[in-house]
Design a protein around this motif. Structure first.
Motif, mmCIF file in Angstrom:
data_model
loop_
_atom_site.group_PDB
_atom_site.id
_atom_site.type_symbol
_atom_site.label_atom_id
_atom_site.label_comp_id
_atom_site.label_asym_id
_atom_site.label_seq_id
_atom_site.Cartn_x
_atom_site.Cartn_y
_atom_site.Cartn_z
ATOM 1 N N LYS A 95 0.837 -1.188 0.000
ATOM 2 C CA LYS A 95 0.000 0.000 0.000
ATOM 3 C C LYS A 95 0.877 1.245 0.000
ATOM 4 O O LYS A 95 1.972 1.238 0.560
ATOM 5 C CB LYS A 95 -0.912 0.015 1.241
ATOM 6 C CG LYS A 95 -1.877 1.186 1.311
ATOM 7 C CD LYS A 95 -2.705 1.128 2.591
ATOM 8 C CE LYS A 95 -3.628 2.336 2.704
ATOM 9 N NZ LYS A 95 -4.390 2.326 3.989
ATOM 10 N N GLY A 96 0.401 2.301 -0.651
ATOM 11 C CA GLY A 96 1.094 3.576 -0.628
ATOM 12 C C GLY A 96 0.111 4.713 -0.428
ATOM 13 O O GLY A 96 -1.012 4.676 -0.949
ATOM 14 N N GLU A 97 0.535 5.728 0.298
ATOM 15 C CA GLU A 97 -0.293 6.912 0.539
ATOM 16 C C GLU A 97 0.617 8.127 0.592
ATOM 17 O O GLU A 97 1.440 8.252 1.497
ATOM 18 C CB GLU A 97 -1.078 6.776 1.844
ATOM 19 C CG GLU A 97 -2.073 7.888 2.101
ATOM 20 C CD GLU A 97 -3.267 7.855 1.140
ATOM 21 O OE1 GLU A 97 -3.766 8.936 0.776
ATOM 22 O OE2 GLU A 97 -3.681 6.736 0.753
ATOM 23 N N LYS A 98 0.505 8.994 -0.414
ATOM 24 C CA LYS A 98 1.345 10.195 -0.525
ATOM 25 C C LYS A 98 2.820 9.801 -0.519
ATOM 26 O O LYS A 98 3.305 9.221 -1.470
ATOM 27 C CB LYS A 98 0.983 11.217 0.551
ATOM 28 C CG LYS A 98 -0.455 11.725 0.459
ATOM 29 C CD LYS A 98 -0.715 12.830 1.439
ATOM 30 C CE LYS A 98 -2.182 13.258 1.436
ATOM 31 N NZ LYS A 98 -2.657 13.698 0.131
ATOM 32 N N ASN A 111 5.003 0.995 8.315
ATOM 33 C CA ASN A 111 5.061 2.171 7.442
ATOM 34 C C ASN A 111 6.484 2.693 7.312
ATOM 35 O O ASN A 111 7.265 2.651 8.273
ATOM 36 C CB ASN A 111 4.159 3.279 7.980
ATOM 37 C CG ASN A 111 2.688 2.943 7.887
ATOM 38 O OD1 ASN A 111 2.270 2.205 7.002
ATOM 39 N ND2 ASN A 111 1.899 3.461 8.814
ATOM 40 N N TYR A 157 1.840 8.526 -3.832
ATOM 41 C CA TYR A 157 1.017 7.330 -3.988
ATOM 42 C C TYR A 157 -0.456 7.638 -3.736
ATOM 43 O O TYR A 157 -0.812 8.511 -2.956
ATOM 44 C CB TYR A 157 1.487 6.242 -3.022
ATOM 45 C CG TYR A 157 2.910 5.806 -3.266
ATOM 46 C CD1 TYR A 157 3.203 4.795 -4.179
ATOM 47 C CD2 TYR A 157 3.967 6.421 -2.602
ATOM 48 C CE1 TYR A 157 4.511 4.402 -4.419
ATOM 49 C CE2 TYR A 157 5.288 6.034 -2.833
ATOM 50 C CZ TYR A 157 5.544 5.025 -3.742
ATOM 51 O OH TYR A 157 6.838 4.643 -3.976
ATOM 52 N N ASN A 158 -1.308 6.881 -4.422
ATOM 53 C CA ASN A 158 -2.749 6.932 -4.218
ATOM 54 C C ASN A 158 -3.301 8.350 -4.394
ATOM 55 O O ASN A 158 -4.121 8.829 -3.591
ATOM 56 C CB ASN A 158 -3.121 6.384 -2.831
ATOM 57 C CG ASN A 158 -4.590 6.037 -2.726
ATOM 58 O OD1 ASN A 158 -5.251 5.739 -3.722
ATOM 59 N ND2 ASN A 158 -5.132 6.106 -1.512
ATOM 60 N N ASP A 159 -2.876 9.008 -5.467
ATOM 61 C CA ASP A 159 -3.358 10.355 -5.755
ATOM 62 C C ASP A 159 -4.794 10.266 -6.295
ATOM 63 O O ASP A 159 -5.032 9.633 -7.333
ATOM 64 C CB ASP A 159 -2.449 11.024 -6.786
ATOM 65 C CG ASP A 159 -2.854 12.457 -7.076
ATOM 66 O OD1 ASP A 159 -2.311 13.360 -6.435
ATOM 67 O OD2 ASP A 159 -3.729 12.660 -7.945
ATOM 68 N N SER A 160 -5.725 10.883 -5.619
ATOM 69 C CA SER A 160 -7.144 10.712 -5.951
ATOM 70 C C SER A 160 -7.476 11.224 -7.350
ATOM 71 O O SER A 160 -8.282 10.608 -8.069
ATOM 72 C CB SER A 160 -8.022 11.411 -4.915
ATOM 73 O OG SER A 160 -7.726 12.797 -4.849
ATOM 74 N N ASN A 170 -6.107 8.729 -9.881
ATOM 75 C CA ASN A 170 -6.951 7.531 -9.815
ATOM 76 C C ASN A 170 -8.247 7.725 -10.591
ATOM 77 O O ASN A 170 -8.698 6.843 -11.329
ATOM 78 C CB ASN A 170 -7.285 7.190 -8.359
ATOM 79 C CG ASN A 170 -6.079 6.688 -7.577
ATOM 80 O OD1 ASN A 170 -5.041 6.369 -8.153
ATOM 81 N ND2 ASN A 170 -6.216 6.613 -6.268
ATOM 82 N N GLN A 171 -8.837 8.902 -10.441
ATOM 83 C CA GLN A 171 -10.104 9.185 -11.115
ATOM 84 C C GLN A 171 -9.926 9.269 -12.625
ATOM 85 O O GLN A 171 -10.726 8.715 -13.394
ATOM 86 C CB GLN A 171 -10.698 10.490 -10.587
ATOM 87 C CG GLN A 171 -12.037 10.847 -11.217
ATOM 88 C CD GLN A 171 -12.611 12.143 -10.662
ATOM 89 O OE1 GLN A 171 -12.091 12.703 -9.698
ATOM 90 N NE2 GLN A 171 -13.690 12.627 -11.279
#
Length: 385
Positions: free
Chosen positions: A17-20, A30, A45-48, A51-52
């Protein structure tokens, strides 16, 4: 038993998993990521928004062959040209972009000699590997593609003799990434450009790692007051989605007519939608100024750290592409392992350089955290004393 070729020296860790700017491993631990997936995840990571964009395009059309017009490619090419006289060819990776640049240079000039530089890295496909000035990468794959010569980086002495009427192109990175995070000297680069113009050779800038805002300008060449004939992109262009590009002066377009080069997947709809949004986000004055400021701050604090550590020889780089040269290879391996224990993921460059490529969206608080982690490890012997 693994069903994979052992061509990668994999660490015993798996990202799930990645977030920012944060990665999470299979155990739920983490880590602050100062690698950006080797200079790829410039927007984290996981840029909304990305993703959209990807999901919306996936719901319409994934792929259409390059036998038909593509407004998505036209739009992205125009964005990358930035109002200058360039046309684009899209592919899937940096090595492919450099292969296209090599072919274009030879076909457009009718010459075969290409000059690159020691410790350079341009990819692992045959032409790109032959252009790479590292014998360790070429070992076992001879004979290489002929007519590549390697010159010392940042050295004027051999330029005048080597760039001549038989030279098709000079290919260089403005910051050697894999070779040790070594910035090119501005006057040296200007001299190369001048000699190329005088001899009818093409100047190719490999922006695979330095492009898309990494060094504080959208393209690194913009800091050198030059205008390359050809430049190549990948890595950060797709923020993790595979995409590469070669841009060349429009005068070179006729050399790449129908049948001269191609890619089944190059410029596919998914890649173009993502790349267009990435360029739109990063190529703004405020975003790039923020990268410059954060890069300046990180560089300053790393130089201060270096003064306190007997393990550090030099700090160098541009923007958020920085390297810490350590005293030897053993120290580098040890430092990377210790930093991983502290929760900071880093890269190596060359044999002794700790390479730092954080996402361009890294926060001030995360820079503080990373510097503290680096100081804890690299100044460890002083702390123990």
């Amino acid at each position: 038993m693994s069903y994979l070729f052992p061509n990668y020296q994999r660490k015993d860790i798996q990202w799930v998993k990645g977030e920012k700017s944060t990665l999470t491993d299979q155990k739920g631990q983490n880590y602050l990521d100062f690698t950006s997936g080797i200079g790829v995840m410039n927007l984290g990571y996981n840029d909304s928004e990305l993703n959209q964009v990807l999901a919306e395009q996936a719901a319409q059309l994934w792929h259409a062959p390059n036998l038909y017009e593509s407004q998505l490619q036209e739009k992205t090419a125009e964005q990358l040209a930035k109002g200058k006289d360039y046309v684009a060819y899209f592919c899937n990776s940096g090595a492919e972009a450099n292969e296209a640049a090599i072919k274009l240079a030879r076909k457009a000039t009718g010459r075969s000699k290409i000059l690159s530089f020691t410790n350079s890295f341009h990819g692992r496909t045959y032409g790109a590997m032959s252009a790479t000035g590292q014998t360790s990468i070429q070992e076992g794959f001879h004979p290489l593609v002929p007519d590549f010569d390697y010159l010392p980086f940042n050295d004027d002495s051999s330029l005048v003799q080597q760039i001549d009427q038989q030279t098709a192109a000079v290919l260089l990175e403005l910051v050697q990434g894999e070779g040790g995070v070594i910035p090119a000297d501005q006057q040296w680069v200007k001299k190369i450009e001048q000699l190329c113009h005088e001899n009818g050779a093409l100047l190719i800038i490999d922006e695979i790692q330095t492009g898309i805002g990494r060094t504080g300008t959208f393209y690194a060449y913009e800091q050198y007051q030059i205008e390359p004939d050809i430049f190549t992109l990948a890595k950060g262009l797709g923020n993790g989605f595979p995409v590469g590009a070669m841009l060349g002066k429009s005068a070179l377009a006729e050399a790449f007519g129908p049948g001269s080069h191609g890619s089944t997947f190059g410029g596919n709809n998914l890649a173009m939608q993502v790349a267009s949004k990435v360029v739109d986000r990063i190529n703004t004055p405020n975003f790039l100024l923020d990268v410059q400021k954060k890069g300046d701050r990180l560089s300053k604090e790393l130089h201060q750290l270096a003064e306190k550590s007997s393990l550090v020889k030099e700090v160098r780089g541009k923007g958020l592409m920085l390297g810490i040269e350590l005293i030897d290879q053993e120290t580098l391996i040890w430092a990377m392992d210790q930093l991983k224990i502290e929760g900071l993921i880093t890269l190596k460059a060359g044999q002794t350089v700790l390479r730092l490529l954080p996402p361009l969206i890294i926060t001030e608080e995360e820079i503080t955290q990373a510097v503290e982690q680096l100081e804890k490890v690299l100044c460890k012997e002083q702390i123990n004393d």
